[in-house]
Design an enzyme around this catalytic site. Structure first.
Site, PDB file in Angstrom:
ATOM      1  N   ASP A  23      38.492  44.402  46.685  1.00  0.00           N
ATOM      2  CA  ASP A  23      38.119  45.710  46.902  1.00  0.00           C
ATOM      3  C   ASP A  23      37.316  46.530  48.010  1.00  0.00           C
ATOM      4  O   ASP A  23      36.874  45.573  48.715  1.00  0.00           O
ATOM      5  CB  ASP A  23      37.712  46.834  45.340  1.00  0.00           C
ATOM      6  CG  ASP A  23      38.051  46.945  43.834  1.00  0.00           C
ATOM      7  OD1 ASP A  23      39.119  47.513  44.084  1.00  0.00           O
ATOM      8  OD2 ASP A  23      37.388  46.369  42.857  1.00  0.00           O
TER       9      ASP A  23
ATOM     10  N   ARG B 251      31.262  42.233  39.069  1.00  0.00           N
ATOM     11  CA  ARG B 251      30.685  43.225  39.578  1.00  0.00           C
ATOM     12  C   ARG B 251      29.299  44.016  37.976  1.00  0.00           C
ATOM     13  O   ARG B 251      28.487  44.177  37.966  1.00  0.00           O
ATOM     14  CB  ARG B 251      31.282  45.026  40.550  1.00  0.00           C
ATOM     15  CG  ARG B 251      31.175  44.189  41.608  1.00  0.00           C
ATOM     16  CD  ARG B 251      32.081  45.172  42.403  1.00  0.00           C
ATOM     17  NE  ARG B 251      31.600  46.119  43.448  1.00  0.00           N
ATOM     18  CZ  ARG B 251      32.131  47.108  43.534  1.00  0.00           C
ATOM     19  NH1 ARG B 251      33.982  47.283  43.936  1.00  0.00           N
ATOM     20  NH2 ARG B 251      31.543  47.839  43.612  1.00  0.00           N
TER      21      ARG B 251
ATOM     22  N   TYR C 149      34.715  33.739  42.037  1.00  0.00           N
ATOM     23  CA  TYR C 149      34.004  34.876  42.644  1.00  0.00           C
ATOM     24  C   TYR C 149      32.362  34.182  42.608  1.00  0.00           C
ATOM     25  O   TYR C 149      32.030  33.864  42.287  1.00  0.00           O
ATOM     26  CB  TYR C 149      34.152  36.125  42.113  1.00  0.00           C
ATOM     27  CG  TYR C 149      34.993  37.171  42.476  1.00  0.00           C
ATOM     28  CD1 TYR C 149      35.595  37.297  43.456  1.00  0.00           C
ATOM     29  CD2 TYR C 149      36.270  36.822  41.449  1.00  0.00           C
ATOM     30  CE1 TYR C 149      36.312  38.243  43.932  1.00  0.00           C
ATOM     31  CE2 TYR C 149      37.537  36.964  41.711  1.00  0.00           C
ATOM     32  CZ  TYR C 149      37.750  38.008  42.976  1.00  0.00           C
ATOM     33  OH  TYR C 149      38.683  38.760  43.293  1.00  0.00           O
TER      34      TYR C 149
ATOM     35  N   ARG D  74      43.455  41.042  45.073  1.00  0.00           N
ATOM     36  CA  ARG D  74      42.884  42.386  45.585  1.00  0.00           C
ATOM     37  C   ARG D  74      42.069  42.755  45.552  1.00  0.00           C
ATOM     38  O   ARG D  74      41.200  43.500  44.481  1.00  0.00           O
ATOM     39  CB  ARG D  74      44.469  43.211  44.875  1.00  0.00           C
ATOM     40  CG  ARG D  74      45.555  43.314  44.685  1.00  0.00           C
ATOM     41  CD  ARG D  74      45.760  44.162  44.540  1.00  0.00           C
ATOM     42  NE  ARG D  74      47.551  44.252  43.583  1.00  0.00           N
ATOM     43  CZ  ARG D  74      48.218  44.595  42.770  1.00  0.00           C
ATOM     44  NH1 ARG D  74      47.888  44.968  41.861  1.00  0.00           N
ATOM     45  NH2 ARG D  74      49.274  44.516  42.535  1.00  0.00           N
TER      46      ARG D  74
END
Lengths: 248, 248
Positions: A52, A197, A110, A50
């Protein structure tokens, strides 16, 4: 019942993330609507991640159960003719009926991109965090080593988010500089929300020399979100790839 | 009188090219207006290249005459704070009073990007021509060799455009494939309008095997625009760099 897996790339700039929500345009909603139009029945999408709001994907994976006899290649062509230019289905194939894009994942990769030069680039402004002052990737790489293995990542979670367990297993980390771009790579079996992040936001403090690798480790071990750095903005983050066993 | 040279990068997607024209937003108009606001007097920009509508630049060069005592670094900061995100001034410095961004050029380098994979990329759709069917860069590279040196490029000019001379001198050519992107590079002392895009449009026919290197040479030597391929679209084209003698 057939089960079709799709690999989807999207520019997250204009979307409120992957997952459907009221009063906001999401990637899931767009893909679901187009898939339903082609398959001629309501569609449920299972997705690996999911992402963001504002986060991009190069290899999001979803699966769709259908009775349709459409060829995967026909589904791809059809979807790409209906989808907006900032969402593309890059691959698609039949998979085992019990394949679940979310629960069958082995790991996700990522990448976070930082443009480290004096002025921003007109071409990268939507795809990399612009940092005009010098960042040293070497201490960043060394500090990032500390997150390898199994750790409680509470220090890097989204504040309000609740989890049964905040332990995650990081398989691989890398920091490299190519030209003016610094790439931060994290591969893990799973991630907490904002984890990449928040790690990047803290790692930038290391690259600036404001904290060192020992401080970074202390922050990880503190398990307190308050001790970590700020959350890096979403537009530098890409879901690079989702890995499964033998399937994809 | 001071003379300041600026290196400008821009995403041409939202502009009707470089040069000012009525009823259309151009990059020149935007830069001129912001520079006038900072320098506090009307500004004339001399530019190395008049890029066409939709064409991008990584290193457009302009010069501005001014009596202002502003530091080049202050001018850069000021301009970048006023300019939209898709136009950035990357460098700036005082140059000799007789430096003219247009007439002092030694050569200009253009790059054309072709994304050669089945589906377009959400991230490259604005920056590369998408060609879903296989292109072979090797015969493209060999064919492009033929344009090196001094030639009459009438076969590759914009049809209606009139010139005193259609002879141009090409210094360097290259075709390379990195991953799914084919880069076509052309460096010349000057270019006719649409020259790069018409060469690329014809070169693509070579990459597809529809014509060969000999046909490409015949087209060049025919000097007839009708014999060449279609004009490649603007969004794959970048003004990469403008070279001067010792100045920049």
């Amino acid at each position: 019942m057939r089960n079709i897996a799709l690999v989807i790339a999207y520019d997250g700039t204009n979307y409120h993330g992957w997952q459907c929500q009221p009063n906001a345009v999401t990637v899931e909603e767009i893909v679901r609507e187009k898939a339903a139009r082609i398959l001629n029945h309501p569609v449920k999408l299972r997705a690996a991640a999911r992402t963001d709001s504002g986060v991009h994907a190069l290899g999001q994976v979803v699966n769709i159960h259908t009775e349709s006899t459409i060829e995967p290649s026909g589904l791809l062509r059809g979807l790409n003719s209906l989808l907006p230019q900032d969402i593309r289905v890059m691959d698609g194939r039949d998979v085992a009926e019990d394949f679940d894009a979310r629960y069958s994942t082995r790991s996700k990769v990522y990448i976070y991109c930082i443009l480290n030069q004096r002025f921003n680039s007109p071409f990268l402004a939507r795809y990399a965090l612009h940092m005009p002052y010098s960042l040293d990737p070497v201490p960043m790489r060394d500090a990032l080593h500390h997150v390898r293995g199994e750790h409680d990542f509470s220090a890097f979670k989204k504040k309000e988010e609740l989890y049964k367990s905040t332990v995650r297993h990081v398989l691989r980390t890398a920091v490299s500089r190519k030209g003016h771009i610094i790439y931060v790579v994290l591969e893990a079996t799973g991630f907490l929300r904002y984890m990449v992040r928040n790690i990047v936001g803290t790692l930038i403090l290391v690259g600036q020399g404001r904290i060192d690798g020992g401080d970074f480790l202390d922050i990880l071990e503190s398990r307190r979100r308050e001790s970590a750095g700020p959350t890096a903005p979403p537009h530098g983050l890409f879901l690079r790839r989702v890995k499964y066993g033998t399937v994809l």
